[in-house]
Design a protein around this motif. Structure first.
Motif, PDB file in Angstrom:
ATOM      1  N   ASP A   1       0.851  -1.212   0.000  1.00 33.92           N
ATOM      2  CA  ASP A   1       0.000   0.000   0.000  1.00 33.92           C
ATOM      3  C   ASP A   1       0.878   1.250   0.000  1.00 33.92           C
ATOM      4  O   ASP A   1       0.608   2.220  -0.710  1.00 33.92           O
ATOM      5  CB  ASP A   1      -0.891   0.046   1.256  1.00 33.92           C
ATOM      6  CG  ASP A   1      -2.037  -0.944   1.152  1.00 33.92           C
ATOM      7  OD1 ASP A   1      -2.281  -1.451   0.039  1.00 33.92           O
ATOM      8  OD2 ASP A   1      -2.667  -1.216   2.204  1.00 33.92           O
ATOM      9  N   VAL A   2       1.934   1.213   0.822  1.00 32.11           N
ATOM     10  CA  VAL A   2       2.840   2.374   0.887  1.00 32.11           C
ATOM     11  C   VAL A   2       3.523   2.572  -0.470  1.00 32.11           C
ATOM     12  O   VAL A   2       3.602   3.698  -0.989  1.00 32.11           O
ATOM     13  CB  VAL A   2       3.894   2.190   2.006  1.00 32.11           C
ATOM     14  CG1 VAL A   2       4.894   3.346   1.988  1.00 32.11           C
ATOM     15  CG2 VAL A   2       3.231   2.068   3.363  1.00 32.11           C
ATOM     16  N   VAL A   3       3.989   1.465  -1.048  1.00 34.56           N
ATOM     17  CA  VAL A   3       4.642   1.536  -2.367  1.00 34.56           C
ATOM     18  C   VAL A   3       3.708   2.220  -3.362  1.00 34.56           C
ATOM     19  O   VAL A   3       4.091   3.136  -4.103  1.00 34.56           O
ATOM     20  CB  VAL A   3       5.018   0.103  -2.848  1.00 34.56           C
ATOM     21  CG1 VAL A   3       5.411   0.085  -4.314  1.00 34.56           C
ATOM     22  CG2 VAL A   3       6.148  -0.453  -1.975  1.00 34.56           C
ATOM     23  N   ASP A   4       2.466   1.801  -3.322  1.00 31.87           N
ATOM     24  CA  ASP A   4       1.457   2.353  -4.228  1.00 31.87           C
ATOM     25  C   ASP A   4       1.223   3.842  -3.934  1.00 31.87           C
ATOM     26  O   ASP A   4       1.221   4.680  -4.837  1.00 31.87           O
ATOM     27  CB  ASP A   4       0.172   1.535  -3.988  1.00 31.87           C
ATOM     28  CG  ASP A   4      -0.783   1.694  -5.133  1.00 31.87           C
ATOM     29  OD1 ASP A   4      -0.302   1.822  -6.264  1.00 31.87           O
ATOM     30  OD2 ASP A   4      -2.011   1.722  -4.873  1.00 31.87           O
ATOM     31  N   ASP A   5       1.072   4.161  -2.665  1.00 28.97           N
ATOM     32  CA  ASP A   5       0.784   5.556  -2.281  1.00 28.97           C
ATOM     33  C   ASP A   5       1.939   6.490  -2.660  1.00 28.97           C
ATOM     34  O   ASP A   5       1.713   7.666  -2.947  1.00 28.97           O
ATOM     35  CB  ASP A   5       0.523   5.669  -0.769  1.00 28.97           C
ATOM     36  CG  ASP A   5      -0.781   4.984  -0.388  1.00 28.97           C
ATOM     37  OD1 ASP A   5      -1.554   4.631  -1.315  1.00 28.97           O
ATOM     38  OD2 ASP A   5      -1.016   4.777   0.818  1.00 28.97           O
ATOM     39  N   LEU A   6       3.160   5.959  -2.636  1.00 28.35           N
ATOM     40  CA  LEU A   6       4.315   6.803  -2.987  1.00 28.35           C
ATOM     41  C   LEU A   6       4.596   6.790  -4.497  1.00 28.35           C
ATOM     42  O   LEU A   6       5.566   7.387  -4.956  1.00 28.35           O
ATOM     43  CB  LEU A   6       5.565   6.346  -2.221  1.00 28.35           C
ATOM     44  CG  LEU A   6       5.507   6.455  -0.690  1.00 28.35           C
ATOM     45  CD1 LEU A   6       6.838   6.036  -0.058  1.00 28.35           C
ATOM     46  CD2 LEU A   6       5.159   7.878  -0.242  1.00 28.35           C
ATOM     47  N   GLY A   7       3.765   6.079  -5.240  1.00 27.48           N
ATOM     48  CA  GLY A   7       3.921   6.056  -6.700  1.00 27.48           C
ATOM     49  C   GLY A   7       5.182   5.318  -7.148  1.00 27.48           C
ATOM     50  O   GLY A   7       5.767   5.625  -8.187  1.00 27.48           O
ATOM     51  N   ILE A   8       5.579   4.318  -6.372  1.00 27.55           N
ATOM     52  CA  ILE A   8       6.783   3.546  -6.718  1.00 27.55           C
ATOM     53  C   ILE A   8       6.375   2.354  -7.591  1.00 27.55           C
ATOM     54  O   ILE A   8       5.384   1.674  -7.296  1.00 27.55           O
ATOM     55  CB  ILE A   8       7.488   3.064  -5.429  1.00 27.55           C
ATOM     56  CG1 ILE A   8       8.021   4.280  -4.661  1.00 27.55           C
ATOM     57  CG2 ILE A   8       8.597   2.073  -5.739  1.00 27.55           C
ATOM     58  CD1 ILE A   8       8.508   3.960  -3.262  1.00 27.55           C
TER      59      ILE A   8
ATOM     60  N   ASP B   1      18.505   7.200  -2.762  1.00 24.81           N
ATOM     61  CA  ASP B   1      18.565   7.078  -1.300  1.00 24.81           C
ATOM     62  C   ASP B   1      17.385   7.739  -0.596  1.00 24.81           C
ATOM     63  O   ASP B   1      16.792   7.179   0.332  1.00 24.81           O
ATOM     64  CB  ASP B   1      19.861   7.710  -0.765  1.00 24.81           C
ATOM     65  CG  ASP B   1      21.041   6.801  -1.015  1.00 24.81           C
ATOM     66  OD1 ASP B   1      20.809   5.653  -1.459  1.00 24.81           O
ATOM     67  OD2 ASP B   1      22.184   7.236  -0.789  1.00 24.81           O
ATOM     68  N   GLU B   2      17.056   8.945  -1.069  1.00 25.72           N
ATOM     69  CA  GLU B   2      15.996   9.702  -0.400  1.00 25.72           C
ATOM     70  C   GLU B   2      14.648   8.968  -0.468  1.00 25.72           C
ATOM     71  O   GLU B   2      13.911   8.878   0.515  1.00 25.72           O
ATOM     72  CB  GLU B   2      15.881  11.048  -1.109  1.00 25.72           C
ATOM     73  CG  GLU B   2      15.194  12.114  -0.313  1.00 25.72           C
ATOM     74  CD  GLU B   2      15.165  13.404  -1.130  1.00 25.72           C
ATOM     75  OE1 GLU B   2      14.084  13.977  -1.227  1.00 25.72           O
ATOM     76  OE2 GLU B   2      16.226  13.785  -1.672  1.00 25.72           O
ATOM     77  N   ARG B   3      14.349   8.375  -1.652  1.00 24.42           N
ATOM     78  CA  ARG B   3      13.083   7.638  -1.819  1.00 24.42           C
ATOM     79  C   ARG B   3      13.099   6.353  -0.988  1.00 24.42           C
ATOM     80  O   ARG B   3      12.094   5.959  -0.400  1.00 24.42           O
ATOM     81  CB  ARG B   3      12.886   7.250  -3.295  1.00 24.42           C
ATOM     82  CG  ARG B   3      12.715   8.427  -4.211  1.00 24.42           C
ATOM     83  CD  ARG B   3      11.259   8.826  -4.350  1.00 24.42           C
ATOM     84  NE  ARG B   3      10.518   7.965  -5.246  1.00 24.42           N
ATOM     85  CZ  ARG B   3       9.193   7.919  -5.296  1.00 24.42           C
ATOM     86  NH1 ARG B   3       8.472   8.659  -4.466  1.00 24.42           N
ATOM     87  NH2 ARG B   3       8.567   7.129  -6.151  1.00 24.42           N
ATOM     88  N   ARG B   4      14.250   5.743  -0.946  1.00 22.10           N
ATOM     89  CA  ARG B   4      14.401   4.515  -0.166  1.00 22.10           C
ATOM     90  C   ARG B   4      14.107   4.802   1.317  1.00 22.10           C
ATOM     91  O   ARG B   4      13.348   4.077   1.965  1.00 22.10           O
ATOM     92  CB  ARG B   4      15.853   4.041  -0.348  1.00 22.10           C
ATOM     93  CG  ARG B   4      16.154   2.680   0.155  1.00 22.10           C
ATOM     94  CD  ARG B   4      17.629   2.353  -0.125  1.00 22.10           C
ATOM     95  NE  ARG B   4      17.821   1.710  -1.401  1.00 22.10           N
ATOM     96  CZ  ARG B   4      18.079   0.403  -1.556  1.00 22.10           C
ATOM     97  NH1 ARG B   4      18.195  -0.379  -0.507  1.00 22.10           N
ATOM     98  NH2 ARG B   4      18.237  -0.118  -2.748  1.00 22.10           N
ATOM     99  N   VAL B   5      14.668   5.898   1.812  1.00 19.74           N
ATOM    100  CA  VAL B   5      14.459   6.267   3.221  1.00 19.74           C
ATOM    101  C   VAL B   5      12.983   6.589   3.445  1.00 19.74           C
ATOM    102  O   VAL B   5      12.381   6.179   4.444  1.00 19.74           O
ATOM    103  CB  VAL B   5      15.355   7.467   3.601  1.00 19.74           C
ATOM    104  CG1 VAL B   5      14.971   8.038   4.956  1.00 19.74           C
ATOM    105  CG2 VAL B   5      16.821   7.043   3.596  1.00 19.74           C
ATOM    106  N   ARG B   6      12.381   7.288   2.504  1.00 19.41           N
ATOM    107  CA  ARG B   6      10.969   7.641   2.630  1.00 19.41           C
ATOM    108  C   ARG B   6      10.108   6.375   2.700  1.00 19.41           C
ATOM    109  O   ARG B   6       9.190   6.275   3.516  1.00 19.41           O
ATOM    110  CB  ARG B   6      10.609   8.507   1.397  1.00 19.41           C
ATOM    111  CG  ARG B   6       9.189   8.948   1.297  1.00 19.41           C
ATOM    112  CD  ARG B   6       8.959  10.305   1.973  1.00 19.41           C
ATOM    113  NE  ARG B   6       7.582  10.466   2.381  1.00 19.41           N
ATOM    114  CZ  ARG B   6       6.598  10.784   1.557  1.00 19.41           C
ATOM    115  NH1 ARG B   6       6.836  11.033   0.291  1.00 19.41           N
ATOM    116  NH2 ARG B   6       5.351  10.906   1.994  1.00 19.41           N
ATOM    117  N   LEU B   7      10.432   5.433   1.808  1.00 17.94           N
ATOM    118  CA  LEU B   7       9.658   4.183   1.783  1.00 17.94           C
ATOM    119  C   LEU B   7       9.821   3.441   3.105  1.00 17.94           C
ATOM    120  O   LEU B   7       8.843   2.952   3.683  1.00 17.94           O
ATOM    121  CB  LEU B   7      10.122   3.321   0.598  1.00 17.94           C
ATOM    122  CG  LEU B   7       9.512   1.925   0.466  1.00 17.94           C
ATOM    123  CD1 LEU B   7       7.981   1.974   0.402  1.00 17.94           C
ATOM    124  CD2 LEU B   7      10.054   1.207  -0.785  1.00 17.94           C
TER     125      LEU B   7
END
Ligand SMILES: C[S@@+](CC[C@H](N)C(=O)[O-])C[C@H]1O[C@@H](n2cnc3c(N)ncnc32)[C@H](O)[C@@H]1O
Length: 276
Positions: A168-175, A239-245
């Protein structure tokens, strides 16, 4: 997770990750096989062959349990077998001198007919394209009257809430979630495993349902996602997206009750004997 159908390349590239992140999950079931092996392995001149041995957890433990046993660890991945050799050296007690490692396909075992006193296999048979060919090879290398014992996945994976929350998080972050490649083929049931062994020529066949269980700490489950089960989701991220995820996933994991992190996965264990 590495491409399950390309063991040599997949597992070679991910051997260290396998050992660090996935092996501890499977270890109880793999080591449980040792208790089902024939008691005469303690005698002289006994050889155990472990097919799809990976980082050698099973043969190394067997060699520690039975000090006169010899073992051959066969795997398609040389990277995994390098870790098996290192584990044998680290085990001490002459374990390394009694372990032989062979890079080979399970369907073409580099072993003489009737040379094994027992053959084991954990979490490998679901990966091979032709199971009948592997079972026929196992039968060929076993001595008459000797045992083949294995464990692998059974169909019917249960939903696991933390995994759903992660996606769900992956989806919400558009990954993007990459297309998954060909999937492993677990046994449909214990009966299906037993039928395959009988069809291959084994006798005194038994097979039964088992469960792999683990109570995850949220951060450990997130590590498993990042470094093994969903590594392909993380890999392309800056890195920044990884940390956010990670941060957002952990935040939502924090809302789940402890019981949601109790993971159960269906297994089948099986055993058969080569007829005289
Ligand atoms: C999930 S790991 C299991 C390793 C080990 N048995 C354990 O319980 O930790 C699967 C192993 O099977 C090996 N493998 C997959 N297909 C194979 C094949 N056709 N022949 C030999 N090894 C294979 C992989 O390289 C990998 O090391």
């Amino acid at each position: 997770m590495p491409d399950a159908t390309a063991p040599a390349s997949g597992y070679d590239r991910f051997a260290a990750e396998y050992e660090r992140w996935w092996l501890p999950v499977l270890a109880t079931a793999t080591l449980g096989l040792l208790d089902r092996l024939p008691p005469d392995l303690g005698r002289d001149d006994r050889t155990l062959v472990d097919v799809g041995s990976g980082t050698g957890i099973l043969p190394v433990a067997a060699l520690r349990r039975w000090p006169r046993l010899r073992a051959v660890a066969v795997d398609a991945s040389s990277g995994m077998l390098e870790l098996a050799r290192a584990a044998a050296v680290a085990a001490g007690d002459g374990v390394a001198s009694r372990l032989e490692t062979r890079v080979a396909d399970a369907a073409e075992l580099p072993l003489a007919d009737r040379s094994a006193d027992v053959v084991t296999s954990s979490f490998m048979i679901q990966l091979v394209p032709d199971r009948a060919a592997v079972l026929s090879e196992v039968l060929r290398v076993l001595r008459p009257g000797a045992t083949f014992a294995g464990v692998t996945w059974r169909s019917g994976e249960l939903p696991f809430e933390p995994e759903e929350v992660f996606f769900d998080v992956v989806d919400d972050l558009g990954i993007d979630v990459p297309e998954s490649g060909p999937q492993p083929e677990p046994y449909e049931s214990a009966a299906a495993a037993a039928d395959e062994l009988r069809a291959a020529g084994f006798v005194e066949v038994t097979a039964g349902d088992e469960w792999l269980q683990r109570q995850w700490r949220p951060v450990d489950y997130l590590d498993l996602l990042e470094y093994w089960t969903a590594d392909d989701v993380f890999a392309p991220l800056a890195d920044e997206r990884r940390v956010r995820l990670r941060d957002e996933t952990l935040r939502r994991f924090g809302r789940l009750p402890h019981r949601d992190f109790a993971w159960r996965a269906p297994l089948v264990s099986f055993r058969g004997t080569r007829p005289d």
